[in-house]
Design an enzyme around this catalytic site. Structure first.
Site, PDB file in Angstrom:
ATOM      1  N   VAL A 107       0.845  -1.196   0.000  1.00 46.46           N
ATOM      2  CA  VAL A 107       0.000   0.000   0.000  1.00 46.46           C
ATOM      3  C   VAL A 107       0.880   1.246   0.000  1.00 46.46           C
ATOM      4  O   VAL A 107       0.694   2.171  -0.789  1.00 46.46           O
ATOM      5  CB  VAL A 107      -0.944   0.018   1.225  1.00 46.46           C
ATOM      6  CG1 VAL A 107      -1.733   1.320   1.270  1.00 46.46           C
ATOM      7  CG2 VAL A 107      -1.872  -1.183   1.182  1.00 46.46           C
ATOM      8  N   LYS A 119     -39.541  35.427 -14.736  1.00 45.85           N
ATOM      9  CA  LYS A 119     -40.478  36.535 -14.633  1.00 45.85           C
ATOM     10  C   LYS A 119     -40.595  37.085 -13.220  1.00 45.85           C
ATOM     11  O   LYS A 119     -41.542  37.774 -12.883  1.00 45.85           O
ATOM     12  CB  LYS A 119     -41.842  36.085 -15.142  1.00 45.85           C
ATOM     13  CG  LYS A 119     -41.776  35.884 -16.639  1.00 45.85           C
ATOM     14  CD  LYS A 119     -43.049  35.342 -17.197  1.00 45.85           C
ATOM     15  CE  LYS A 119     -42.847  34.920 -18.637  1.00 45.85           C
ATOM     16  NZ  LYS A 119     -43.118  33.510 -18.849  1.00 45.85           N
ATOM     17  N   GLY A 175     -36.563  25.551 -20.747  1.00 43.26           N
ATOM     18  CA  GLY A 175     -37.060  24.271 -20.269  1.00 43.26           C
ATOM     19  C   GLY A 175     -37.766  23.537 -21.397  1.00 43.26           C
ATOM     20  O   GLY A 175     -38.345  24.158 -22.295  1.00 43.26           O
ATOM     21  N   ASP A 196     -34.191  30.329 -18.313  1.00 38.02           N
ATOM     22  CA  ASP A 196     -35.535  30.446 -17.756  1.00 38.02           C
ATOM     23  C   ASP A 196     -35.632  29.780 -16.398  1.00 38.02           C
ATOM     24  O   ASP A 196     -34.803  28.973 -16.026  1.00 38.02           O
ATOM     25  CB  ASP A 196     -36.527  29.734 -18.686  1.00 38.02           C
ATOM     26  CG  ASP A 196     -36.946  30.637 -19.822  1.00 38.02           C
ATOM     27  OD1 ASP A 196     -36.508  31.787 -19.840  1.00 38.02           O
ATOM     28  OD2 ASP A 196     -37.709  30.172 -20.675  1.00 38.02           O
ATOM     29  N   MET A 238     -49.122  24.367 -18.092  1.00 36.76           N
ATOM     30  CA  MET A 238     -49.513  25.582 -17.368  1.00 36.76           C
ATOM     31  C   MET A 238     -50.982  25.534 -16.948  1.00 36.76           C
ATOM     32  O   MET A 238     -51.665  26.550 -16.969  1.00 36.76           O
ATOM     33  CB  MET A 238     -49.275  26.834 -18.251  1.00 36.76           C
ATOM     34  CG  MET A 238     -47.831  27.014 -18.645  1.00 36.76           C
ATOM     35  SD  MET A 238     -47.580  28.267 -19.916  1.00 36.76           S
ATOM     36  CE  MET A 238     -48.104  27.422 -21.408  1.00 36.76           C
ATOM     37  N   GLY A 259     -41.633  16.567 -13.224  1.00 35.01           N
ATOM     38  CA  GLY A 259     -41.391  15.287 -13.882  1.00 35.01           C
ATOM     39  C   GLY A 259     -39.935  15.099 -14.264  1.00 35.01           C
ATOM     40  O   GLY A 259     -39.229  16.065 -14.566  1.00 35.01           O
ATOM     41  N   THR A 302     -39.811  17.695 -24.622  1.00 35.81           N
ATOM     42  CA  THR A 302     -40.846  18.535 -24.036  1.00 35.81           C
ATOM     43  C   THR A 302     -41.437  17.852 -22.794  1.00 35.81           C
ATOM     44  O   THR A 302     -41.345  16.630 -22.636  1.00 35.81           O
ATOM     45  CB  THR A 302     -41.929  18.853 -25.084  1.00 35.81           C
ATOM     46  OG1 THR A 302     -42.810  19.823 -24.546  1.00 35.81           O
ATOM     47  CG2 THR A 302     -42.718  17.609 -25.474  1.00 35.81           C
TER      48      THR A 302
HETATM   49  N1  SAH Z   1     -41.177  24.588 -23.413  1.00 33.91           N
HETATM   50  C1  SAH Z   1     -41.586  23.795 -22.296  1.00 33.91           C
HETATM   51  C2  SAH Z   1     -42.926  24.222 -21.744  1.00 33.91           C
HETATM   52  C3  SAH Z   1     -42.956  25.575 -21.149  1.00 33.91           C
HETATM   53  S1  SAH Z   1     -44.541  25.980 -20.499  1.00 33.91           S
HETATM   54  C4  SAH Z   1     -41.615  22.320 -22.688  1.00 33.91           C
HETATM   55  O1  SAH Z   1     -41.499  22.000 -23.879  1.00 33.91           O
HETATM   56  O2  SAH Z   1     -41.750  21.482 -21.812  1.00 33.91           O
HETATM   57  C5  SAH Z   1     -44.336  25.624 -18.794  1.00 33.91           C
HETATM   58  C6  SAH Z   1     -45.155  24.442 -18.383  1.00 33.91           C
HETATM   59  O3  SAH Z   1     -44.512  23.243 -18.768  1.00 33.91           O
HETATM   60  C7  SAH Z   1     -45.324  24.309 -16.884  1.00 33.91           C
HETATM   61  O4  SAH Z   1     -46.367  25.126 -16.423  1.00 33.91           O
HETATM   62  C8  SAH Z   1     -45.667  22.836 -16.739  1.00 33.91           C
HETATM   63  O5  SAH Z   1     -47.015  22.612 -17.052  1.00 33.91           O
HETATM   64  C9  SAH Z   1     -44.844  22.220 -17.832  1.00 33.91           C
HETATM   65  N2  SAH Z   1     -43.589  21.647 -17.345  1.00 33.91           N
HETATM   66  C10 SAH Z   1     -42.343  21.984 -17.715  1.00 33.91           C
HETATM   67  N3  SAH Z   1     -41.439  21.202 -17.089  1.00 33.91           N
HETATM   68  C11 SAH Z   1     -42.119  20.361 -16.311  1.00 33.91           C
HETATM   69  C12 SAH Z   1     -41.751  19.299 -15.433  1.00 33.91           C
HETATM   70  N4  SAH Z   1     -40.476  18.964 -15.222  1.00 33.91           N
HETATM   71  N5  SAH Z   1     -42.743  18.630 -14.790  1.00 33.91           N
HETATM   72  C13 SAH Z   1     -44.025  18.957 -14.989  1.00 33.91           C
HETATM   73  N6  SAH Z   1     -44.418  19.933 -15.807  1.00 33.91           N
HETATM   74  C14 SAH Z   1     -43.493  20.628 -16.475  1.00 33.91           C
END
Ligand code: SAH
Length: 466
Positions: free
Chosen positions: A23, A270, A301, A248, A383, A412, A331
């Site tokens: 070692v 926002k 996102g 975002d 949303m 998710g 998405t």
């Molecule tokens: N461009 C994004 C959506 C933006 S709108 C896409 O393609 O996923 C934002 C909405 O997306 C949130 O209000 C929710 O409804 C959903 N969202 C985004 N990420 C999420 C997650 N990890 N789990 C659950 N809902 C999600």
């Protein structure tokens, strides 16, 4: 506990190794390679240690440890076969404020000598903080096979031209781009291919020309729903290469952690605190940053073109003649459905799937309810949390059965994912009673029933509805 990663310059720091078995031999190897002056104290030594001593690379003392061995020492490696002695030395050394590496017991010492992948002058060290040496070894094997053997020569090349490059490109950002262009272009290929002289002269020419592409670019990148493993290769490459990121609220922390440490970060969410963005629209901001010659990562996102207003941003870039590329992301509907075990379509239950915004205007969702209120299709509301009572009410009023299954999927694909299932009738109440918060996706349709059978991704947040 998480260790601090440190690389120590030990060229003139005396190191002591107590013990001279196999070692100790491994540790001595690492110390000698790093150029440390090493003294080894132990009555007996294995051959490789004796060889080092005979070659004058270390000072081996064939005797028992004495307290005065600790004087003037920077780092002590404790690796004798006598546990009580090891403990005693550890205590004594720590009392003196020395760095202690204890081979016999990780917590007796305070520094680790990690396993390293060497491509001199580059080293990659791996530390699992004792959690799993096996995992550490697997990772090491993986990296050994992924990092080209000549990678170190690339670093040596950069080193040789560093001074010249600094003179040619006094501005850091331009210099970095110059090196990135070099290290991802033909020069790098030449080095990895063993044609170093050629690489030298190519690099010399490029430096003399002194040109780095100076126009900015915008990368509109989908970051997916949260799990960083769901990024595309292209997204990852651009994430690493951008100079500034405009991001975002929905971009997850583990994805933010992938950004380079020195990247400029601009939050485009926002929240009220961010006045800067409120005054200058995001579109104009992207244009301005690109005009400054920056590579701008517009990180969103999910997918940038699904309820992401990516189209509007790109339209402005086009008008202004700014180069851009779009990288699709997974998405939320896709990510959440997969990780919740809910197929979006199914031969028996749903022949169509509709992504819908549940964002309310004036307290009512102005949607085509007649089109939405159909059996044999899946509805995914983005949303839709605030509008949930209205959505469920309208769907039932327009003909869907109140017992139609529905799911709420929050965060998710992340370790905090939480899935609640119910029906159109009890969903709004579930939102209330379970404190469901954004970001949440609502999935409505017979396919939700399949979750019972197909769920696979378990998190502590999961609760099945009553
Ligand atoms: N461009 C994004 C959506 C933006 S709108 C896409 O393609 O996923 C934002 C909405 O997306 C949130 O209000 C929710 O409804 C959903 N969202 C985004 N990420 C999420 C997650 N990890 N789990 C659950 N809902 C999600």
């Amino acid at each position: 506990m998480a260790s601090l990663a440190l690389f120590a310059n030990v060229a003139d720091r005396r190191c002591l190794v107590v013990g001279a078995g196999p070692v100790a031999a491994r540790k001595i190897e690492a110390l000698v390679r790093a150029g440390a002056p090493v003294r080894v104290v132990a009555p007996e030594a294995v051959d490789s240690i004796r060889d080092h001593a005979e070659a004058g690379r270390i000072d081996y003392q064939a005797r028992d440890f004495q307290e005065k061995d600790l004087e003037g020492i920077f780092l002590v490696v404790i690796a004798s076969s006598d546990a009580a002695l090891n403990d005693k030395i550890a205590e004594e050394a720590r009392g003196r404020g020395l760095l202690v590496n204890a081979a016999h017991k990780a917590d007796a010492g305070d520094v680790l000598l990690p396993s390293v992948i060497r491509r001199d002058p580059i080293q990659v060290a791996i530390c699992t903080d004792g959690a799993s040496p096996v995992l550490g070894r697997l990772l090491r094997n993986h990296l050994e096979s992924r990092i080209p053997g000549a990678f170190g020569r690339l670093a040596a090349l950069v080193e040789r031209f560093r001074g010249a490059a600094r003179e040619k490109f006094p501005e850091r950002r331009l210099r970095r781009r110059f090196w990135e262009a070099v290290l991802t272009g033909p020069v790098a290929e030449q080095v990895l291919d063993g044609r170093e002289a050629e690489a030298d002269s190519t690099l010399q020419q490029e430096l003399e020309r002194g040109q780095v592409p100076d126009t900015g670019e915008v990368y509109l990148v989908g970051a997916g729903p949260g799990d960083p493993d769901l990024l595309t290769f292209r997204a990852l490459r651009l994430i690493h290469q951008a100079d500034v990121v405009v991001y975002d609220r929905l971009v997850s922390d583990p994805i933010m952690a992938l950004l380079r440490g020195d990247i400029e970060k601009i939050y485009a969410g926002k929240e009220r605190a961010q006045h800067a963005i409120e005054q200058e629209s995001i579109n104009a901001l992207l244009v301005r940053l690109a005009r400054e010659g920056k590579r701008v990562l517009r990180l969103k996102g999910g997918d940038p073109l699904v309820f992401g207003r990516g189209g509007e941003e790109i339209a402005t870039l086009m008008e202004e003649g700014i180069p851009f590329q779009i990288v699709p992301g997974i998405t939320a509907a896709n990510g959440c459905a997969s990780y919740a075990g809910i197929p979006l379509t199914h031969r028996d239950y749903a022949q169509a799937c509709i992504f819908v915004t549940g964002h309310l205007k004036d307290g009512s969702v102005n949607l085509n309810w007649d089109m939405l209120a159909h059996p044999r299709q899946t509805l995914v509301f983005y949303m839709g949390l605030a509008g949930c009572p209205e959505i469920c009410k309208q769907l039932v009023q327009h003909g869907l059965d109140a017992s139609t299954p529905a799911a709420l999927i929050t965060r998710g694909t992340t370790p905090e994912q939480r899935v609640l299932t119910g029906t159109l009738e009890d969903l709004p109440q579930l939102v209330q009673s379970q404190d469901v918060a954004p970001p949440t996706l609502i999935v409505i349709g017979e396919v939700v029933r399949l979750r019972e059978q197909l769920r696979w991704f378990q998190t502590s947040g999961d609760i099945a509805a009553p």
